[in-house]
Design a protein around this motif. Structure first.
Motif, PDB file in Angstrom:
ATOM      1  N   ASN A 195       1.008  -1.128  -0.098  1.00 16.04           N
ATOM      2  CA  ASN A 195       0.030  -0.102   0.144  1.00 16.04           C
ATOM      3  C   ASN A 195       0.829   1.219   0.008  1.00 16.04           C
ATOM      4  N   LYS A 196       2.015   1.312   0.780  1.00 16.74           N
ATOM      5  CA  LYS A 196       2.954   2.349   0.652  1.00 16.74           C
ATOM      6  C   LYS A 196       3.709   2.489  -0.620  1.00 16.74           C
ATOM      7  N   TYR A 197       4.135   1.284  -1.297  1.00 13.21           N
ATOM      8  CA  TYR A 197       5.169   1.327  -2.444  1.00 13.21           C
ATOM      9  C   TYR A 197       4.256   0.431  -3.465  1.00 13.21           C
ATOM     10  N   PRO A 198       3.413   0.701  -4.064  1.00 18.14           N
ATOM     11  CA  PRO A 198       2.722   0.017  -5.043  1.00 18.14           C
ATOM     12  C   PRO A 198       3.217  -0.121  -6.501  1.00 18.14           C
ATOM     13  N   THR A 199       4.409   0.564  -6.650  1.00 22.13           N
ATOM     14  CA  THR A 199       5.207   0.551  -7.758  1.00 22.13           C
ATOM     15  C   THR A 199       6.338  -0.634  -7.889  1.00 22.13           C
ATOM     16  N   ILE A 200       6.556  -1.008  -6.584  1.00 22.53           N
ATOM     17  CA  ILE A 200       7.849  -1.918  -6.447  1.00 22.53           C
ATOM     18  C   ILE A 200       7.546  -3.391  -6.837  1.00 22.53           C
ATOM     19  N   ASP A 201       7.849  -3.898  -7.883  1.00 24.32           N
ATOM     20  CA  ASP A 201       7.480  -5.232  -8.596  1.00 24.32           C
ATOM     21  C   ASP A 201       7.927  -6.313  -7.612  1.00 24.32           C
ATOM     22  N   ARG A 202       9.190  -6.153  -6.888  1.00 27.52           N
ATOM     23  CA  ARG A 202       9.343  -7.347  -6.192  1.00 27.52           C
ATOM     24  C   ARG A 202       8.271  -7.531  -4.962  1.00 27.52           C
ATOM     25  N   LEU A 203       7.584  -6.371  -4.341  1.00 28.71           N
ATOM     26  CA  LEU A 203       6.779  -6.431  -3.392  1.00 28.71           C
ATOM     27  C   LEU A 203       5.411  -7.179  -3.906  1.00 28.71           C
ATOM     28  N   LYS A 204       5.278  -6.688  -5.375  1.00 25.45           N
ATOM     29  CA  LYS A 204       3.822  -7.147  -5.988  1.00 25.45           C
ATOM     30  C   LYS A 204       3.980  -8.686  -5.885  1.00 25.45           C
ATOM     31  N   PHE A 205       5.072  -9.121  -6.493  1.00 24.36           N
ATOM     32  CA  PHE A 205       5.371 -10.536  -6.834  1.00 24.36           C
ATOM     33  C   PHE A 205       5.200 -11.268  -5.177  1.00 24.36           C
ATOM     34  N   GLU A 206       6.131 -10.788  -4.338  1.00 22.20           N
ATOM     35  CA  GLU A 206       6.022 -11.574  -3.254  1.00 22.20           C
ATOM     36  C   GLU A 206       4.390 -11.688  -2.335  1.00 22.20           C
ATOM     37  N   LEU A 207       3.765 -10.574  -2.677  1.00 29.51           N
ATOM     38  CA  LEU A 207       2.418 -10.373  -2.091  1.00 29.51           C
ATOM     39  C   LEU A 207       1.464 -11.503  -2.931  1.00 29.51           C
ATOM     40  N   ALA A 208       1.617 -11.496  -4.269  1.00 30.48           N
ATOM     41  CA  ALA A 208       0.869 -12.728  -4.898  1.00 30.48           C
ATOM     42  C   ALA A 208       1.430 -13.918  -4.647  1.00 30.48           C
ATOM     43  N   ARG A 232      -8.337 -12.149  -4.641  1.00 34.06           N
ATOM     44  CA  ARG A 232      -7.740 -10.668  -4.293  1.00 34.06           C
ATOM     45  C   ARG A 232      -6.445 -10.588  -4.454  1.00 34.06           C
ATOM     46  N   ALA A 233      -5.566 -11.632  -5.058  1.00 36.74           N
ATOM     47  CA  ALA A 233      -4.170 -11.420  -5.233  1.00 36.74           C
ATOM     48  C   ALA A 233      -3.958 -10.648  -6.204  1.00 36.74           C
ATOM     49  N   PRO A 234      -2.748  -9.861  -6.072  1.00 41.62           N
ATOM     50  CA  PRO A 234      -2.445  -8.914  -7.267  1.00 41.62           C
ATOM     51  C   PRO A 234      -2.209  -9.451  -8.562  1.00 41.62           C
ATOM     52  N   ILE A 235      -2.553  -8.838  -9.674  1.00 39.13           N
ATOM     53  CA  ILE A 235      -2.689  -9.527 -11.041  1.00 39.13           C
ATOM     54  C   ILE A 235      -1.000  -9.178 -11.562  1.00 39.13           C
ATOM     55  N   LEU A 236      -0.362 -10.115 -11.954  1.00 38.38           N
ATOM     56  CA  LEU A 236       1.072  -9.999 -12.417  1.00 38.38           C
ATOM     57  C   LEU A 236       1.212  -9.781 -13.999  1.00 38.38           C
ATOM     58  N   GLU A 237       1.995  -9.428 -14.519  1.00 36.50           N
ATOM     59  CA  GLU A 237       2.143  -9.593 -16.045  1.00 36.50           C
ATOM     60  C   GLU A 237       2.252 -11.008 -16.468  1.00 36.50           C
ATOM     61  N   SER A 238       2.981 -11.914 -15.653  1.00 40.24           N
ATOM     62  CA  SER A 238       3.140 -13.327 -15.832  1.00 40.24           C
ATOM     63  C   SER A 238       2.287 -13.748 -14.653  1.00 40.24           C
ATOM     64  N   PRO A 239       1.200 -14.197 -14.767  1.00 36.56           N
ATOM     65  CA  PRO A 239       0.228 -14.729 -13.493  1.00 36.56           C
ATOM     66  C   PRO A 239       0.783 -15.902 -13.043  1.00 36.56           C
ATOM     67  N   LEU A 240       0.745 -16.473 -11.683  1.00 36.11           N
ATOM     68  CA  LEU A 240       1.236 -17.235 -10.950  1.00 36.11           C
ATOM     69  C   LEU A 240       0.268 -18.545 -11.332  1.00 36.11           C
ATOM     70  N   LEU A 241       0.769 -19.607 -11.810  1.00 36.64           N
ATOM     71  CA  LEU A 241      -0.092 -20.821 -12.266  1.00 36.64           C
ATOM     72  C   LEU A 241      -0.651 -21.513 -10.964  1.00 36.64           C
ATOM     73  N   SER A 242       0.190 -21.331 -10.065  1.00 34.83           N
ATOM     74  CA  SER A 242      -0.051 -21.925  -8.708  1.00 34.83           C
ATOM     75  C   SER A 242      -1.535 -21.480  -8.265  1.00 34.83           C
ATOM     76  N   LEU A 243      -1.534 -20.124  -8.400  1.00 36.81           N
ATOM     77  CA  LEU A 243      -2.846 -19.406  -8.075  1.00 36.81           C
ATOM     78  C   LEU A 243      -4.245 -20.472  -8.726  1.00 36.81           C
ATOM     79  N   SER A 244      -4.015 -20.563 -10.017  1.00 38.62           N
ATOM     80  CA  SER A 244      -4.921 -21.027 -10.853  1.00 38.62           C
ATOM     81  C   SER A 244      -4.943 -22.614 -10.154  1.00 38.62           C
TER      82      SER A 244
END
Length: 580
Positions: A467-480, A505-517
């Motif tokens: 929520n503080k740093y929404p542009t950091i890709d590494r955070l987005k990936f770790e959250l997913a 609710r998981a954030p959407i990545l450019e390359s989605p995690l298939l483990s979510l599916s």
């Protein structure tokens, strides 16, 4: 009136007896000038050669001995082969420091004479043959011609083994010791150990019989045995022999502090290094601390000789406290070492710039840890100041030395890190490190309910920071990825609806995690929504993960895990049969 030959000889002998060596030489020279027979001249040349040798006048000594040899060559009835061999050995002994090739030539000539005499049955000259072999080995060793050095040491030992006189036992022990040194140089550790051990036994027996002057030799053997055993990856035995060497050097230091206290300090240092290699840093600190105390005292008395050893000890104390995460103590010791090395480098930059940079880079690494632990940007300022100094020093040298090249690489790594680090990156790094620690806690637990406690903490940390740093890709990936792990635990806890909500609710990545599916398909299946489940399983059956494992294999393993958790479903069998 000029004195007669006999009177000159008599005066010379008296002066020599009274230890007036220089004056005795003058009389022997006068006697030589009036000598009338070749025998008289041969004797005087031999005497003068030895006296010049005694008074450290090598050129005149060699000249006198060579004149003696010249007389014997002119008249083969003059002198004996033993006389000739003795003179050849005397010349070689002088040349061993001046011209090793000539020394070897003269020793070999003497060796040939003694060998022939011994072969003819005159075994009394065996010791002379062995001593010449020993001396020849010494010269080859100094030339680093180890093949011939080993050859002649071993030949000398064969003869010494038949001699019981303590003088020859000492030479035999010394030959074994030198062979140990040579095998150490060749990294033939087993043979080095064998010869050091033989030398140890001989020296111990001689000392036990009262030859206390050999204690320094025994201490050196014990030390080298320790070095060898440590290189053979036998650190416990190395510690044992270092301990024995330390005791010997401490006893010697009590008798002659100036000579042997440096060896005490060095042995404490070696003990510390071995303990550090065994990752016993408390004992490493204890022993290096003892070395530092002694080097501190030695450096006060002889700064040019021992100050750099003091700096190395302080540097090592910094390293060991760093390993134990005693950051305040590590900073203090690194700081002391840095100040000393800075002063040394100011006077001798080529000798000590690299040492300064090594300590500075270790201190920079420590500042990185402190910055990440405390989120205190004063450590960034300190690090950049040190790196600026390191850059100036390393810039003076090329990359031909591996140590300089490696330090330049480390310098660039730390410069990039500290130049680029800001509060945002540091905060994220801090969070990710906490996440990794929590993941380790998860791995150490067994039950899903226990794991869920830590996983929820991970989720909260990542969501707050994203929520503080929404542009950091590494955070987005770790959250997913956290949503993947959370949903899987929810499935194992039979919270199927919550698992689906977590996935959606998981954030959407450019390359989605298939483990979510994969987890979403499981949630549909366990809630009996077969159509949606089968559609997702069909898509996944053609996919592989980053480790090239097929998702169908992963799905079937998930079913096994769920069964072990007490969750079974008829759909497991249907899926397995449909996507064989």
């Amino acid at each position: 009136m000029r004195l007669s030959f006999a009177e000159q000889i008599q005066n010379a002998n008296v002066l020599l007896h009274e230890n007036e060596v220089e004056k005795s030489i003058e009389n022997y020279q006068e006697a030589l000038s009036v000598a009338t027979t070749p025998e008289q001249k041969l004797h005087l040349y031999s005497v003068l050669g030895r006296l010049y040798q005694r008074t450290k006048n090598p050129e005149l000594s060699i000249e006198a001995f060579e004149n003696a040899l010249g007389l014997m060559e002119w008249n083969d009835q003059l002198g004996t082969p033993i006389d000739r061999a003795s003179i050849l050995n005397n010349i070689a002994a002088i040349q061993s420091e001046m011209d090793k090739a000539k020394a070897i030539d003269h020793y070999k000539k003497a060796l040939s004479i003694y060998a022939e005499i011994v072969q003819n049955g005159e075994s009394d000259y065996g010791p002379h043959l062995a001593n010449t072999q020993f001396a020849l080995a010494e010269v080859f060793a100094k030339k680093k011609d180890y093949y011939f050095a080993k050859k002649y040491y071993k030949e000398a030992i064969k003869i010494y083994e038949s001699l019981k006189d303590p003088a020859y036992l000492k030479l035999r022990a010394s030959a074994h010791y030198q062979l140990g040194n040579i095998y150490t140089e060749e990294f033939n550790l087993f043979d080095a150990k064998v010869h050091y051990t033989k030398a140890q036994s001989l020296f111990e027996n001689l000392i036990e019989d009262g030859d206390y002057a050999l204690k320094p030799y025994l201490a050196a053997v014990l030390n080298n045995l320790a070095v060898t055993l440590n290189s053979m990856e036998e650190p416990q035995k190395a510690l044992q022999f270092y301990g024995m060497a330390l005791k010997a050097y401490q006893e010697l230091s009590d008798l002659n502090f100036d000579i042997f206290q440096p060896y005490v300090a060095s042995t404490f240092n070696s003990l510390g290094i071995v303990h550090s290699e065994m990752e016993d840093f408390d004992k490493a600190i204890q022993n290096i601390g003892q070395a530092v105390d002694r080097y501190n005292e030695l450096a006060d008395a002889k700064p040019q000789e021992y100050t750099h050893y003091l700096a190395t000890g302080l540097h090592n104390l910094g390293l060991f406290h760093f390993e134990l995460r005693n950051y305040d103590k590590a900073t203090d010791y690194f700081g002391q070492a840095l100040e000393i090395r800075k002063e040394l480098a100011a006077k001798q930059p080529e000798d000590f710039d690299a040492d300064f940079c090594a300590t500075a880079l270790n201190l920079v690494e420590l500042y990185q840890s402190e910055l990440e632990n405390k989120v205190d940007f004063t450590f960034k300022t300190r690090a950049l100041e040190l790196l600026a100094d390191v850059e100036k020093r390393l810039g003076k040298y090329g990359d031909n030395l591996p140590v300089i090249k490696n330090m330049k690489t480390d310098f660039q790594h730390y410069l990039d890190y500290f130049t680029g680090i800001n509060e945002e990156h540091l905060s994220v790094h801090h969070v990710l490190r906490k996440v990794n620690n929590l993941k380790e806690e998860i791995d150490e637990t067994i039950y899903p309910s226990e794991k869920m406690v830590f996983q929820q903490e991970i989720m909260n940390l990542l969501e707050d920071n994203f929520n503080k740093y929404p542009t950091i890709d590494r955070l987005k990936f770790e959250l997913a990825l956290a949503h993947v792990n959370m949903s899987w635990l929810q499935l194992r806890l039979e919270e199927f609806g919550d698992a689906e909500e977590t996935i959606l609710r998981a954030p959407i990545l450019e390359s989605p995690l298939l483990s979510l599916s994969c987890n979403l398909a499981h949630s549909y299946l366990l809630r009996d929504d077969m159509d949606k489940a089968m559609a997702l399983y069909a898509e996944l059956s053609e996919k592989v993960n980053d480790l090239n494992e097929s998702y169908m294999e992963i799905i079937l393993k998930d079913f096994e895990t769920l069964r072990r958790d007490g969750i079974d479903h008829a759909g497991f069998k249907i899926v397995a049969e449909r996507f064989k």
